[in-house]
Write a protein that holds these residues in place. Sequence first.
Motif, PDB file in Angstrom:
ATOM      1  N   PHE A  78       0.825  -1.192   0.000  1.00 37.07           N
ATOM      2  CA  PHE A  78       0.000   0.000   0.000  1.00 37.07           C
ATOM      3  C   PHE A  78       0.869   1.255   0.000  1.00 37.07           C
ATOM      4  O   PHE A  78       1.937   1.281   0.605  1.00 37.07           O
ATOM      5  CB  PHE A  78      -0.916   0.006   1.227  1.00 37.07           C
ATOM      6  CG  PHE A  78      -1.840  -1.154   1.287  1.00 37.07           C
ATOM      7  CD1 PHE A  78      -2.789  -1.350   0.302  1.00 37.07           C
ATOM      8  CD2 PHE A  78      -1.761  -2.070   2.317  1.00 37.07           C
ATOM      9  CE1 PHE A  78      -3.644  -2.423   0.339  1.00 37.07           C
ATOM     10  CE2 PHE A  78      -2.613  -3.157   2.380  1.00 37.07           C
ATOM     11  CZ  PHE A  78      -3.560  -3.332   1.387  1.00 37.07           C
ATOM     12  N   VAL A  79       0.396   2.278  -0.674  1.00 37.85           N
ATOM     13  CA  VAL A  79       1.026   3.594  -0.625  1.00 37.85           C
ATOM     14  C   VAL A  79       0.335   4.384   0.482  1.00 37.85           C
ATOM     15  O   VAL A  79      -0.866   4.628   0.415  1.00 37.85           O
ATOM     16  CB  VAL A  79       0.879   4.328  -1.977  1.00 37.85           C
ATOM     17  CG1 VAL A  79       1.446   5.743  -1.863  1.00 37.85           C
ATOM     18  CG2 VAL A  79       1.569   3.550  -3.082  1.00 37.85           C
TER      19      VAL A  79
ATOM     20  N   SER B  39     -10.346  -3.484  -3.158  1.00 33.46           N
ATOM     21  CA  SER B  39     -11.231  -3.038  -2.084  1.00 33.46           C
ATOM     22  C   SER B  39     -12.057  -4.162  -1.477  1.00 33.46           C
ATOM     23  O   SER B  39     -13.135  -3.920  -0.923  1.00 33.46           O
ATOM     24  CB  SER B  39     -12.166  -1.928  -2.614  1.00 33.46           C
ATOM     25  OG  SER B  39     -11.431  -0.776  -2.933  1.00 33.46           O
ATOM     26  N   SER B  40     -11.562  -5.373  -1.567  1.00 33.09           N
ATOM     27  CA  SER B  40     -12.232  -6.460  -0.860  1.00 33.09           C
ATOM     28  C   SER B  40     -12.136  -6.208   0.643  1.00 33.09           C
ATOM     29  O   SER B  40     -11.231  -5.510   1.114  1.00 33.09           O
ATOM     30  CB  SER B  40     -11.583  -7.798  -1.193  1.00 33.09           C
ATOM     31  OG  SER B  40     -10.272  -7.863  -0.654  1.00 33.09           O
TER      32      SER B  40
ATOM     33  N   ARG C 163      -6.654  -5.209   5.897  1.00 30.61           N
ATOM     34  CA  ARG C 163      -5.188  -5.248   5.957  1.00 30.61           C
ATOM     35  C   ARG C 163      -4.613  -3.845   5.802  1.00 30.61           C
ATOM     36  O   ARG C 163      -3.677  -3.458   6.505  1.00 30.61           O
ATOM     37  CB  ARG C 163      -4.655  -6.179   4.868  1.00 30.61           C
ATOM     38  CG  ARG C 163      -3.137  -6.343   4.890  1.00 30.61           C
ATOM     39  CD  ARG C 163      -2.712  -7.584   4.124  1.00 30.61           C
ATOM     40  NE  ARG C 163      -3.142  -7.547   2.740  1.00 30.61           N
ATOM     41  CZ  ARG C 163      -2.393  -7.049   1.745  1.00 30.61           C
ATOM     42  NH1 ARG C 163      -1.210  -6.525   2.014  1.00 30.61           N
ATOM     43  NH2 ARG C 163      -2.823  -7.081   0.510  1.00 30.61           N
ATOM     44  N   MET C 164      -5.177  -3.060   4.879  1.00 31.74           N
ATOM     45  CA  MET C 164      -4.705  -1.695   4.705  1.00 31.74           C
ATOM     46  C   MET C 164      -4.951  -0.859   5.959  1.00 31.74           C
ATOM     47  O   MET C 164      -4.122  -0.037   6.356  1.00 31.74           O
ATOM     48  CB  MET C 164      -5.390  -1.040   3.510  1.00 31.74           C
ATOM     49  CG  MET C 164      -4.861   0.349   3.182  1.00 31.74           C
ATOM     50  SD  MET C 164      -5.748   1.159   1.828  1.00 31.74           S
ATOM     51  CE  MET C 164      -5.365   0.071   0.465  1.00 31.74           C
TER      52      MET C 164
ATOM     53  N   ARG D 238     -17.994  -1.148   6.787  1.00 26.85           N
ATOM     54  CA  ARG D 238     -17.267  -1.670   7.939  1.00 26.85           C
ATOM     55  C   ARG D 238     -16.436  -0.557   8.554  1.00 26.85           C
ATOM     56  O   ARG D 238     -15.956   0.328   7.848  1.00 26.85           O
ATOM     57  CB  ARG D 238     -16.322  -2.811   7.517  1.00 26.85           C
ATOM     58  CG  ARG D 238     -17.003  -4.089   7.068  1.00 26.85           C
ATOM     59  CD  ARG D 238     -17.441  -4.938   8.242  1.00 26.85           C
ATOM     60  NE  ARG D 238     -16.337  -5.273   9.135  1.00 26.85           N
ATOM     61  CZ  ARG D 238     -15.497  -6.316   8.940  1.00 26.85           C
ATOM     62  NH1 ARG D 238     -15.669  -7.107   7.892  1.00 26.85           N
ATOM     63  NH2 ARG D 238     -14.527  -6.564   9.802  1.00 26.85           N
ATOM     64  N   LEU D 239     -16.256  -0.621   9.864  1.00 24.70           N
ATOM     65  CA  LEU D 239     -15.365   0.296  10.551  1.00 24.70           C
ATOM     66  C   LEU D 239     -14.209  -0.501  11.126  1.00 24.70           C
ATOM     67  O   LEU D 239     -14.422  -1.468  11.876  1.00 24.70           O
ATOM     68  CB  LEU D 239     -16.111   1.035  11.664  1.00 24.70           C
ATOM     69  CG  LEU D 239     -15.252   1.943  12.563  1.00 24.70           C
ATOM     70  CD1 LEU D 239     -14.561   3.028  11.758  1.00 24.70           C
ATOM     71  CD2 LEU D 239     -16.095   2.558  13.675  1.00 24.70           C
ATOM     72  N   PHE D 240     -12.999  -0.090  10.769  1.00 21.39           N
ATOM     73  CA  PHE D 240     -11.793  -0.758  11.264  1.00 21.39           C
ATOM     74  C   PHE D 240     -11.031   0.209  12.157  1.00 21.39           C
ATOM     75  O   PHE D 240     -10.796   1.360  11.784  1.00 21.39           O
ATOM     76  CB  PHE D 240     -10.912  -1.170  10.087  1.00 21.39           C
ATOM     77  CG  PHE D 240     -11.592  -2.027   9.071  1.00 21.39           C
ATOM     78  CD1 PHE D 240     -11.660  -3.403   9.218  1.00 21.39           C
ATOM     79  CD2 PHE D 240     -12.193  -1.456   7.956  1.00 21.39           C
ATOM     80  CE1 PHE D 240     -12.298  -4.197   8.276  1.00 21.39           C
ATOM     81  CE2 PHE D 240     -12.840  -2.237   7.007  1.00 21.39           C
ATOM     82  CZ  PHE D 240     -12.884  -3.605   7.176  1.00 21.39           C
ATOM     83  N   THR D 241     -10.637  -0.250  13.320  1.00 15.36           N
ATOM     84  CA  THR D 241      -9.864   0.597  14.239  1.00 15.36           C
ATOM     85  C   THR D 241      -8.405   0.172  14.214  1.00 15.36           C
ATOM     86  O   THR D 241      -8.100  -1.010  14.053  1.00 15.36           O
ATOM     87  CB  THR D 241     -10.427   0.486  15.672  1.00 15.36           C
ATOM     88  OG1 THR D 241     -10.428  -0.891  16.065  1.00 15.36           O
ATOM     89  CG2 THR D 241     -11.823   1.044  15.736  1.00 15.36           C
ATOM     90  N   PRO D 242      -7.488   1.138  14.350  1.00 15.65           N
ATOM     91  CA  PRO D 242      -6.066   0.801  14.268  1.00 15.65           C
ATOM     92  C   PRO D 242      -5.621  -0.038  15.453  1.00 15.65           C
ATOM     93  O   PRO D 242      -6.224  -0.011  16.505  1.00 15.65           O
ATOM     94  CB  PRO D 242      -5.385   2.179  14.278  1.00 15.65           C
ATOM     95  CG  PRO D 242      -6.362   3.081  14.941  1.00 15.65           C
ATOM     96  CD  PRO D 242      -7.715   2.574  14.571  1.00 15.65           C
TER      97      PRO D 242
END
Length: 221
Positions: free
Chosen positions: A151-152, A176-177, A183-184, A217-221
């Motif tokens: 990823f950039v 964008s799966s 993962r990004m 979806r919401l992804f948290t770091p």
Amino acid sequence: MKLLLTSAGIKNPSIHAALVDLLGKPIAEASALCIPTAIYPFSVGPSMAYRFLSGSTNNPMCELGWKSLGVLELTALPSIKKEIWTAAVQEADALLVYGGDVVYLSRWMRESGLADLMSSLQETVYVGISAGSMVTAPVFGETYDDPEAPFVINEGMGLVDFALLPHLDHEDHPESSTAKVERMATEVPVRTYGIDDETAIKVQDGAVEVISEGHWRLFTP
């Protein structure tokens, strides 16, 4: 500034209603400036820019019945007197920012001087499509040439305190799966929304609201 961050434009009645709410008046009474800059790095850039401006894409935006429409080409702004284009931006009710290459768009948001003006546009509605939405984040990640490539990670404008990945699980966007977005998101130090083409994120007075007739979806770091 008020924001409506979409994956693919004003795709359904819920997103349309959110836009009208942010404008505070019917679209037919509102003026807008279209920003096609992000699409130019692609081979189809010139034709897609025309299709966006003429309202003939699958991303409803310019064809919504605005009172007036203008074009704001970011790459041209450094060669124009600042007071001229600044006045046009300040008079617009909405900025319609098309998708394309988010790294290129981020560069020209800054080099054009538009990024510096954003904080003063308290009543303006920023409406993004895809990369036009992604660039509002403090930090974003993207990969276009190869979905399996690293990823950039780049700096965005910081208009919001989260990142956004559009076209979640779209068959034409293997990058964008859900698995790849997840993962990004681990490489971006802010929470990340993955949204499909029937979803948008509305931001007003610091409040964040997901508007969806699809999935997200919401992804948290």
